[in-house]
Design a protein around this motif. Structure first.
Motif, PDB file in Angstrom:
ATOM      1  N   ASN A 123       0.837  -1.194   0.000  1.00  0.00           N
ATOM      2  CA  ASN A 123       0.000   0.000   0.000  1.00  0.00           C
ATOM      3  C   ASN A 123       0.872   1.243   0.000  1.00  0.00           C
ATOM      4  OD1 ASN A 123      -2.544  -1.296   0.135  1.00  0.00           O
ATOM      5  ND2 ASN A 123      -2.164  -1.734   2.291  1.00  0.00           N
ATOM      6  N   LEU A 124       0.593   2.108  -0.923  1.00  0.00           N
ATOM      7  CA  LEU A 124       1.293   3.384  -1.015  1.00  0.00           C
ATOM      8  C   LEU A 124       0.277   4.502  -1.116  1.00  0.00           C
ATOM      9  CD1 LEU A 124       4.041   2.490  -3.635  1.00  0.00           C
ATOM     10  CD2 LEU A 124       4.331   2.661  -1.165  1.00  0.00           C
ATOM     11  N   ARG A 125       0.739   5.680  -0.782  1.00  0.00           N
ATOM     12  CA  ARG A 125      -0.094   6.875  -0.913  1.00  0.00           C
ATOM     13  C   ARG A 125       0.670   7.913  -1.723  1.00  0.00           C
ATOM     14  NH1 ARG A 125      -3.604   7.569   4.507  1.00  0.00           N
ATOM     15  NH2 ARG A 125      -4.063   5.364   4.788  1.00  0.00           N
ATOM     16  N   THR A 175       0.766  12.101  -2.399  1.00  0.00           N
ATOM     17  CA  THR A 175       0.321  13.374  -1.821  1.00  0.00           C
ATOM     18  C   THR A 175       0.774  14.530  -2.695  1.00  0.00           C
ATOM     19  OG1 THR A 175       0.401  12.489   0.423  1.00  0.00           O
ATOM     20  CG2 THR A 175       0.491  14.875   0.210  1.00  0.00           C
ATOM     21  N   THR A 210      -4.088  13.564  -0.239  1.00  0.00           N
ATOM     22  CA  THR A 210      -3.422  12.266  -0.275  1.00  0.00           C
ATOM     23  C   THR A 210      -4.401  11.216  -0.788  1.00  0.00           C
ATOM     24  OG1 THR A 210      -2.004  12.851   1.583  1.00  0.00           O
ATOM     25  CG2 THR A 210      -2.226  10.506   1.088  1.00  0.00           C
ATOM     26  N   SER A 236      -4.834   7.000  -2.413  1.00  0.00           N
ATOM     27  CA  SER A 236      -4.279   5.655  -2.352  1.00  0.00           C
ATOM     28  C   SER A 236      -4.956   4.816  -3.419  1.00  0.00           C
ATOM     29  CB  SER A 236      -4.523   5.054  -0.967  1.00  0.00           C
ATOM     30  OG  SER A 236      -4.004   3.747  -0.894  1.00  0.00           O
ATOM     31  N   ILE A 269       0.368   4.949  -9.043  1.00  0.00           N
ATOM     32  CA  ILE A 269      -1.028   4.865  -8.597  1.00  0.00           C
ATOM     33  C   ILE A 269      -1.838   5.808  -9.481  1.00  0.00           C
ATOM     34  CG2 ILE A 269      -2.642   5.322  -6.724  1.00  0.00           C
ATOM     35  CD1 ILE A 269      -0.241   4.795  -4.796  1.00  0.00           C
ATOM     36  N   VAL A 307      -8.857   4.816  -7.488  1.00  0.00           N
ATOM     37  CA  VAL A 307      -8.149   5.710  -6.562  1.00  0.00           C
ATOM     38  C   VAL A 307      -9.127   6.212  -5.500  1.00  0.00           C
ATOM     39  CG1 VAL A 307      -6.936   7.917  -6.389  1.00  0.00           C
ATOM     40  CG2 VAL A 307      -6.519   6.431  -8.340  1.00  0.00           C
ATOM     41  N   GLN A 308      -8.684   6.218  -4.244  1.00  0.00           N
ATOM     42  CA  GLN A 308      -9.510   6.728  -3.164  1.00  0.00           C
ATOM     43  C   GLN A 308      -8.792   7.877  -2.460  1.00  0.00           C
ATOM     44  OE1 GLN A 308      -8.575   3.164  -2.648  1.00  0.00           O
ATOM     45  NE2 GLN A 308     -10.068   2.767  -4.242  1.00  0.00           N
ATOM     46  N   LYS A 341      -7.713   9.565   0.714  1.00  0.00           N
ATOM     47  CA  LYS A 341      -7.437   9.070   2.056  1.00  0.00           C
ATOM     48  C   LYS A 341      -7.303  10.179   3.091  1.00  0.00           C
ATOM     49  CE  LYS A 341      -7.355   4.664   1.394  1.00  0.00           C
ATOM     50  NZ  LYS A 341      -8.279   3.788   2.089  1.00  0.00           N
TER      51      LYS A 341
END
Length: 149
Positions: free
Chosen positions: A2-4, A6, A37, A39, A54, A125-126, A128
């Motif tokens: 899992n990456l984010r 920003t 941000t 994810s 992403i 994409v969400q 976060k």
């Protein structure tokens, strides 16, 4: 894994708070800083142009700029359910006014911005996290996990 991702955006906005008991009852502005941000899964396909991402930073920038920065930048936000609505009726008056259906506090502005961003992100994409910084030492935060997302 899992990456984010920003990205931070800057814009200038004025607002006025109807019925407030402090200085902010007068029209005033801020240099806002919006942190966004997101994810989602990494694209893992050598045939895809976005392989290893992403979302392309430039795609995220387009979404936030067109849905938040451009409408809010150098705009006066007023609660359209109050007598402040009269500011839109001034001949040769303010040229960029947003009539909100809410009191334009940093908290309500961030809720509006989160909705504008969330509904325009790609399906994979969400959103976060979002933070709206109104001054150097005052900000509001939104977290997906605290809001049922």
């Amino acid at each position: 894994m899992n990456l984010r991702v920003t990205k931070i955006f800057d814009f200038e906005t004025a607002h006025v708070l109807w019925g407030y008991d402090g200085k902010c009852k007068n029209i005033h502005g801020h240099s806002y800083k919006l942190t966004v941000t997101i994810s989602g899964p990494l694209v893992n396909d050598l045939k895809e142009v976005k392989n290893g991402m992403i979302i392309d930073f430039s795609d995220l920038k387009k979404i936030v700029k067109s849905n938040v920065v451009e409408p809010f930048d150098h705009c006066l936000l007023v609660n359209g359910q109050t007598p402040h609505k009269k500011y839109t009726e001034v001949e040769n008056g303010f040229s960029k006014i947003m009539l909100c259906d809410y009191q334009p506090t940093a908290e309500n502005m961030l809720i509006d911005m989160v909705q504008r961003i969330s509904t325009n992100l790609p399906d994979h994409v969400q959103l976060k996290y979002a933070k709206l910084q109104e001054t150097e030492n005052s900000f509001v935060e939104w977290l997906a996990e605290e809001n049922g997302h």
